[in-house]
Design a protein around this motif. Structure first.
Motif, PDB file in Angstrom:
ATOM      1  N   GLY A  16       1.692  -3.261   4.574  1.00  0.00           N
ATOM      2  CA  GLY A  16       1.690  -4.698   4.280  1.00  0.00           C
ATOM      3  C   GLY A  16       2.939  -5.091   3.513  1.00  0.00           C
ATOM      4  N   ARG A  17       3.329  -4.277   2.545  1.00  0.00           N
ATOM      5  CA  ARG A  17       4.553  -4.554   1.772  1.00  0.00           C
ATOM      6  C   ARG A  17       5.790  -4.508   2.684  1.00  0.00           C
ATOM      7  NH1 ARG A  17       4.541  -6.056  -3.786  1.00  0.00           N
ATOM      8  NH2 ARG A  17       6.390  -4.766  -4.108  1.00  0.00           N
ATOM      9  N   LYS A  18       5.758  -3.607   3.676  1.00  0.00           N
ATOM     10  CA  LYS A  18       6.895  -3.535   4.616  1.00  0.00           C
ATOM     11  C   LYS A  18       6.943  -4.781   5.498  1.00  0.00           C
ATOM     12  CE  LYS A  18       7.165   1.491   4.943  1.00  0.00           C
ATOM     13  NZ  LYS A  18       6.678   2.642   5.722  1.00  0.00           N
ATOM     14  N   ILE A  77       5.041 -15.307  -0.138  1.00  0.00           N
ATOM     15  CA  ILE A  77       3.871 -14.442   0.063  1.00  0.00           C
ATOM     16  C   ILE A  77       3.784 -13.364  -1.006  1.00  0.00           C
ATOM     17  CG2 ILE A  77       5.194 -13.042   1.744  1.00  0.00           C
ATOM     18  CD1 ILE A  77       2.467 -12.625   3.258  1.00  0.00           C
ATOM     19  N   HIS A  78       2.556 -12.991  -1.333  1.00  0.00           N
ATOM     20  CA  HIS A  78       2.269 -11.897  -2.258  1.00  0.00           C
ATOM     21  C   HIS A  78       1.510 -10.798  -1.520  1.00  0.00           C
ATOM     22  CE1 HIS A  78       0.621  -9.647  -5.689  1.00  0.00           C
ATOM     23  NE2 HIS A  78      -0.519  -9.659  -5.023  1.00  0.00           N
ATOM     24  N   GLY A  79       1.795  -9.540  -1.864  1.00  0.00           N
ATOM     25  CA  GLY A  79       1.003  -8.424  -1.367  1.00  0.00           C
ATOM     26  C   GLY A  79       0.842  -7.388  -2.456  1.00  0.00           C
ATOM     27  N   SER A  80      -0.340  -6.826  -2.596  1.00  0.00           N
ATOM     28  CA  SER A  80      -0.599  -5.802  -3.613  1.00  0.00           C
ATOM     29  C   SER A  80       0.397  -4.656  -3.468  1.00  0.00           C
ATOM     30  CB  SER A  80      -2.011  -5.239  -3.456  1.00  0.00           C
ATOM     31  OG  SER A  80      -2.961  -6.269  -3.428  1.00  0.00           O
ATOM     32  N   ASP A  81       0.790  -4.070  -4.626  1.00  0.00           N
ATOM     33  CA  ASP A  81       1.812  -3.017  -4.587  1.00  0.00           C
ATOM     34  C   ASP A  81       1.247  -1.600  -4.595  1.00  0.00           C
ATOM     35  OD1 ASP A  81       1.017  -2.777  -7.219  1.00  0.00           O
ATOM     36  OD2 ASP A  81       2.920  -3.436  -8.074  1.00  0.00           O
ATOM     37  N   ALA A  82      -0.065  -1.443  -4.754  1.00  0.00           N
ATOM     38  CA  ALA A  82      -0.686  -0.111  -4.769  1.00  0.00           C
ATOM     39  C   ALA A  82      -2.182  -0.265  -4.481  1.00  0.00           C
ATOM     40  CB  ALA A  82      -0.482   0.543  -6.130  1.00  0.00           C
TER      41      ALA A  82
HETATM   42 MG    MG Z   1       4.106  -7.452  -7.371  1.00  0.00          MG
END
Ligand code: MG
Ligand code: IDP
Length: 148
Positions: free
Chosen positions: A84-86, A114-119
């Motif tokens: 998702g981060r990619k 946009i926001h996406g969780s990092d872990a």
């Molecule tokens: Mg962040």
């Protein structure tokens, strides 16, 4: 299966990018497990970004997130946090590769849509914060065409 929290920020909603962004996650093969359009209050935005409270841009960031409605979503799939981060691209759109959401649609770090969780751990925390009543438990009929 792994889940991540994805939020389309107020600029993404205002700019009419909701369908485009959802489409990218859908077409990849991830499953939508929660979705809502909502406006958040200042204390809620501060809680979501509490890890950044000492940053000089924190106030502006909170103002940005409360400036209009956002789309809160939970997406599920194998490695969905990292992938998702990619799909989203680097935090600063100047560094985001073309083909990523931020690379294709944003210019400034403070308007990166946009926001996406990092872990996985922060995803769990964010999903609990944004979806206190839980999400929808279902499995796509395409599951066996996406996973071996
Ligand atoms: Mg962040
Ligand atoms: P991320 O959204 O890629 O995870 P974080 O470092 O967690 O990036 O920062 C959260 C958000 O704060 C960013 O998406 C961006 O909107 C904002 N932000 C981060 N750094 C800056 C900055 O230097 N100036 C203005 N806004 C920033």
């Amino acid at each position: 299966m792994e889940q991540t929290f994805i939020m389309i920020k107020p600029d993404g909603v205002q700019r009419g990018l909701v369908g485009e962004i959802i489409s990218r996650f859908e077409k990849k093969g991830f499953s939508l497990k929660g979705l809502k359009l909502m406006s958040v209050e200042r204390p809620f935005a501060e809680k979501h970004y509490e890890d950044l409270s000492s940053k000089p841009f924190f106030n502006g960031l909170v103002e940005y997130i409360i400036s209009g409605p956002v789309i809160a979503m939970v997406w599920e799939g194998k490695n969905v946090v990292t992938t998702g981060r990619k799909i989203i691209g680097a935090t600063n759109p100047s560094d985001s590769d073309p083909g990523t959401i931020r690379g294709d649609f944003a210019i400034e770090i403070g308007r990166n849509i946009i926001h996406g969780s990092d872990a996985v751990e922060s995803a769990k925390k964010e999903i609990a914060l944004w979806f206190p009543d839980g999400t929808v438990n279902w499995q796509s009929s395409l599951h066996h065409w996406i996973y071996e």
